[in-house]
Write a protein that holds these residues in place. Sequence first.
Motif, PDB file in Angstrom:
ATOM      1  N   GLN A  68     -64.508 -70.639 -12.087  1.00 37.47           N
ATOM      2  CA  GLN A  68     -63.798 -70.524 -10.671  1.00 37.47           C
ATOM      3  C   GLN A  68     -65.091 -70.164  -9.749  1.00 37.47           C
ATOM      4  O   GLN A  68     -64.949 -70.274  -8.465  1.00 37.47           O
ATOM      5  N   ARG A  69     -66.208 -69.595 -10.411  1.00 37.81           N
ATOM      6  CA  ARG A  69     -67.264 -69.128  -9.547  1.00 37.81           C
ATOM      7  C   ARG A  69     -68.652 -69.490 -10.343  1.00 37.81           C
ATOM      8  O   ARG A  69     -69.047 -68.606 -11.266  1.00 37.81           O
ATOM      9  N   LEU A  71     -72.465 -70.031 -10.560  1.00 35.64           N
ATOM     10  CA  LEU A  71     -73.918 -69.611 -10.057  1.00 35.64           C
ATOM     11  C   LEU A  71     -74.799 -70.830 -10.959  1.00 35.64           C
ATOM     12  O   LEU A  71     -75.165 -70.623 -11.957  1.00 35.64           O
ATOM     13  N   PRO A  87     -67.208 -75.474  -8.278  1.00 35.15           N
ATOM     14  CA  PRO A  87     -67.040 -74.136  -7.213  1.00 35.15           C
ATOM     15  C   PRO A  87     -68.223 -73.344  -7.116  1.00 35.15           C
ATOM     16  O   PRO A  87     -68.392 -72.283  -7.786  1.00 35.15           O
ATOM     17  N   VAL A  89     -70.825 -71.036  -6.037  1.00 39.27           N
ATOM     18  CA  VAL A  89     -70.662 -69.824  -5.090  1.00 39.27           C
ATOM     19  C   VAL A  89     -72.080 -69.463  -4.493  1.00 39.27           C
ATOM     20  O   VAL A  89     -72.368 -68.818  -3.612  1.00 39.27           O
ATOM     21  N   ARG A 110     -69.809 -75.295   2.156  1.00 43.52           N
ATOM     22  CA  ARG A 110     -69.045 -74.608   1.179  1.00 43.52           C
ATOM     23  C   ARG A 110     -69.398 -73.275   1.053  1.00 43.52           C
ATOM     24  O   ARG A 110     -68.939 -72.360   0.151  1.00 43.52           O
ATOM     25  N   VAL A 112     -72.184 -71.635   0.155  1.00 42.09           N
ATOM     26  CA  VAL A 112     -72.989 -71.297  -0.997  1.00 42.09           C
ATOM     27  C   VAL A 112     -74.169 -70.341  -0.656  1.00 42.09           C
ATOM     28  O   VAL A 112     -75.032 -70.248   0.230  1.00 42.09           O
ATOM     29  N   GLU A 113     -74.049 -69.053  -1.320  1.00 40.54           N
ATOM     30  CA  GLU A 113     -75.086 -68.105  -1.172  1.00 40.54           C
ATOM     31  C   GLU A 113     -76.299 -68.423  -1.751  1.00 40.54           C
ATOM     32  O   GLU A 113     -76.615 -68.965  -2.877  1.00 40.54           O
ATOM     33  N   ALA A 129     -72.794 -61.669  -6.831  1.00 38.08           N
ATOM     34  CA  ALA A 129     -72.240 -62.761  -6.834  1.00 38.08           C
ATOM     35  C   ALA A 129     -71.022 -63.186  -7.713  1.00 38.08           C
ATOM     36  O   ALA A 129     -70.225 -63.926  -7.446  1.00 38.08           O
ATOM     37  N   PRO A 131     -70.336 -64.246 -10.726  1.00 33.05           N
ATOM     38  CA  PRO A 131     -69.916 -65.582 -11.438  1.00 33.05           C
ATOM     39  C   PRO A 131     -69.249 -65.304 -12.780  1.00 33.05           C
ATOM     40  O   PRO A 131     -69.234 -64.537 -13.393  1.00 33.05           O
ATOM     41  N   ASP A 132     -68.424 -66.700 -13.040  1.00 35.95           N
ATOM     42  CA  ASP A 132     -67.965 -66.680 -14.480  1.00 35.95           C
ATOM     43  C   ASP A 132     -68.566 -67.763 -15.190  1.00 35.95           C
ATOM     44  O   ASP A 132     -68.243 -67.893 -16.247  1.00 35.95           O
ATOM     45  N   THR A 178     -67.146 -77.253 -16.627  1.00 32.41           N
ATOM     46  CA  THR A 178     -66.594 -76.801 -15.698  1.00 32.41           C
ATOM     47  C   THR A 178     -65.095 -77.317 -15.587  1.00 32.41           C
ATOM     48  O   THR A 178     -64.283 -76.998 -14.709  1.00 32.41           O
TER      49      THR A 178
END
Length: 331
Positions: A68-69, A71, A87, A89, A110, A112-113, A129, A131-132, A178
């Motif tokens: 869901q996250r 990087l 997704p 992030v 979106r 995005v960092e 961040a 992330p998963d 993903t």
Amino acid sequence: MSSFASARRLATLPIALAATALIALTGCAAEPTAPAADADSASQASQSWPRVFDNADGSTTEIPEQPQRVLSTAVSVTGTLLAIEAPVVASGSQVGGVWFDQWADIAEERDVENLWSVGEFDLEAVMSAAPDLIVVATSGRDALTDQVSDLQSVAPTIVVDYGAQTWQDLAVELGEATGLEAEAKAAISDFDDLVDDTAASITVPEGTANVISFNGPGQDNPIARKGGSHADLLESLGFTIEDPDPSWHTQAQQRADFVWATYENLLQLTSSTTFILSTDDSGAQAFAEDPVLANLPSVAADRVFGLGLNSFRMDPYSSREIVEHVKELFS
């Protein structure tokens, strides 16, 4: 169907605990991607977690559940992730700390960092961040293979080699990692439709064409080889690509996609059409107006064109820009 229509299936996704397993894929998208409702449901229906991803370095990574996250440490991979609606992030960026122009607006939309410029690394930023799933590249200036063990301490980390495959192949891999197989397939299919429609609508000039990254006298001037991504795409549009002599290559190791040729060897090219990488039609005139190259067939025929400012690195967005520009030139 263009050669770009064939995306190779890469990773397999089995796992011992689940009664189900194996999910194959292929894919790529429209305006680099706009997943349809049925695509969503199809993708969800094919979910089976955990999954095991086959990394480019020979290792495997278990992904416990659909990310869901995401990087991306490699800016060269981020465009393909965005194109399949992953997704994302956070991501590394290119030199100067900016996104690639071809998808910068998508990244901004979106939210995005921007983690760091290429060549940098900040583990605390990664942890922040949350992330998963983390994506690392094995090649290119944005490779972070030495940091994989650190990244694995934060979240499941997969390793891909974008330099050894087309963006379509990469999209398939990332779709599997993903759970976005349907979105990846849709992205590829939409792009193939664009290529096929464009090929049917343009009039390709007679003779062969070549693709050059023009750097001028005293420099290497890479020329695209048949079988490389640029040559493949133009051949899908109906062009016949002139294959440069491999003996012109100035580097120690041969490459499948480009010959690094001296400026002098450009004089041996025979094509009636030349495309210049990483520039527009105006910028391509530096090649056309070079007095030493004045007798080249493409220069004499006034058929020297820019392939686009973002054409060097082919991702879903820059590839679309190339096709649309070729359509403008030859429709």
